[in-house]
Enzyme design. Structure first.
Site, mmCIF file in Angstrom:
data_model
loop_
_atom_site.group_PDB
_atom_site.id
_atom_site.type_symbol
_atom_site.label_atom_id
_atom_site.label_comp_id
_atom_site.label_asym_id
_atom_site.label_seq_id
_atom_site.Cartn_x
_atom_site.Cartn_y
_atom_site.Cartn_z
ATOM 1 N N CYS A 123 12.001 86.671 26.019
ATOM 2 C CA CYS A 123 13.178 87.021 25.218
ATOM 3 C C CYS A 123 13.172 88.516 24.908
ATOM 4 O O CYS A 123 14.176 89.214 25.075
ATOM 5 C CB CYS A 123 13.178 86.182 23.936
ATOM 6 S SG CYS A 123 14.651 86.374 22.925
ATOM 7 N N CYS A 124 12.020 89.044 24.482
ATOM 8 C CA CYS A 124 11.920 90.485 24.196
ATOM 9 C C CYS A 124 12.110 91.310 25.473
ATOM 10 O O CYS A 124 12.700 92.387 25.429
ATOM 11 C CB CYS A 124 10.555 90.819 23.590
ATOM 12 S SG CYS A 124 10.439 90.559 21.812
ATOM 13 N N CYS A 206 14.404 91.325 14.884
ATOM 14 C CA CYS A 206 15.433 90.291 14.992
ATOM 15 C C CYS A 206 15.201 89.212 13.932
ATOM 16 O O CYS A 206 14.051 88.889 13.620
ATOM 17 C CB CYS A 206 15.351 89.634 16.357
ATOM 18 S SG CYS A 206 15.582 90.768 17.732
ATOM 19 N N CYS A 209 12.616 86.275 14.328
ATOM 20 C CA CYS A 209 11.195 86.625 14.479
ATOM 21 C C CYS A 209 10.703 87.526 13.355
ATOM 22 O O CYS A 209 9.697 88.227 13.509
ATOM 23 C CB CYS A 209 10.971 87.303 15.825
ATOM 24 S SG CYS A 209 11.527 86.316 17.218
ATOM 25 N N CYS A 232 6.814 93.925 20.546
ATOM 26 C CA CYS A 232 7.888 93.439 21.423
ATOM 27 C C CYS A 232 7.797 94.016 22.827
ATOM 28 O O CYS A 232 8.441 93.519 23.740
ATOM 29 C CB CYS A 232 9.246 93.770 20.815
ATOM 30 S SG CYS A 232 9.515 95.535 20.597
HETATM 31 FE FE1 SF4 Z 1 13.994 87.636 21.065
HETATM 32 FE FE2 SF4 Z 1 12.549 87.601 18.813
HETATM 33 FE FE3 SF4 Z 1 12.085 89.443 20.700
HETATM 34 FE FE4 SF4 Z 1 14.309 89.535 19.223
HETATM 35 S S1 SF4 Z 1 12.166 89.813 18.503
HETATM 36 S S2 SF4 Z 1 14.184 89.851 21.388
HETATM 37 S S3 SF4 Z 1 14.781 87.329 19.000
HETATM 38 S S4 SF4 Z 1 11.768 87.212 20.847
#
Ligand code: SF4
Length: 236
Positions: A123-124, A206, A209, A232
């Site tokens: 996701c990151c 975010c 998280c 991240c």
């Molecule tokens: Fe995704 Fe969490 Fe990374 Fe944001 S901090 S990009 S929601 S995994």
């Protein structure tokens, strides 16, 4: 010979970073930023998560109109988007919003809902690292607000370093600052701070998280709480 990203040669950038990292280790933050602004001109930017405007305000003095890049992951708290707009309005900076190639809805549809829970690394990579690297194509050097006292993983952060993977010069002008120095600078200069900080979110990312930080815990302990992940990928 390999070039940087359309600016200086990578070898020259690396030499500049290595030399400045040694020479500026004990220099004040404004001197480090003046060096970066003079050395890289328009190919220098600040990358901000909009937790506060400390580095953006310092960089605006070193280089009026400096680009401040903000990664809009699609998962930010509303307060963070408000901070971005306030920073753009208050300081002499040019806020540049970088977005991922796909929206959250498209990501949900392609990979399943709530990837941040199942695979935060991926996701990151999609929502932070890829758009950050795309945005940095326009620069030879960028500044962050990373500090040594934020967490054990950041304890050895240099004030200027060569990022060999991205072939750019990374500047951490407040790496040596303590939380106390940050608080004093904010109070003395009336620097904009996210309202989330007062709510106990000491390091803001975010919303899925980011949790409030327990009293006495390190500032980044609320990020990916309960997971082994601590960064991240944009500062590693
Ligand atoms: Fe995704 Fe969490 Fe990374 Fe944001 S901090 S990009 S929601 S995994």
């Amino acid at each position: 010979m390999t070039t940087g990203t359309g600016g200086m040669l990578a070898a020259e950038l690396e030499r500049l970073a290595t030399d400045a990292g040694r020479r500026l280790e004990d220099a004040p933050a404004d001197e480090i930023l003046r060096w970066a602004a003079q050395t890289f001109g328009d190919r220098f930017c600040v990358l901000s998560s909009m937790g506060d405007a400390v580095v953006a305000s310092l960089a605006a003095k070193a280089k009026p109109g400096v680009d401040v890049v903000f990664l809009d992951t699609g998962y930010h708290f509303a307060e963070t988007i408000g901070m971005r707009d306030a920073v753009a309005a208050v300081y002499d900076v040019n806020v540049v919003t970088a977005t991922p190639a796909i929206t959250v809805a498209e990501q949900d549809s392609a990979y399943g809902k709530d990837m941040f829970d199942r695979d935060p690394e991926r996701c990151c990579a999609i929502r932070k690292v890829a758009p950050m690297e795309a945005a940095l194509v326009h620069y030879d050097s960028w500044a962050t607000g990373v500090r040594r006292d934020e967490s054990p993983t950041r304890a050895n952060t240099p004030v200027v370093a060569w990022d060999a993977r991205r072939r750019k010069v990374k500047v951490n002008p407040i790496a040596r600052w303590t939380q106390g120095q940050v608080d004093a600078y904010i109070a003395e200069n009336h620097i904009l701070v996210s309202p989330l900080i007062d709510d106990g979110y000491l390091s803001i990312g975010c919303w899925p998280c980011t949790e409030k930080v327990a009293l006495g815990a390190d500032a980044r302990s609320g990020r990916w709480a309960g997971k082994s992940k601590t960064e991240c990928g944009i500062n590693t």
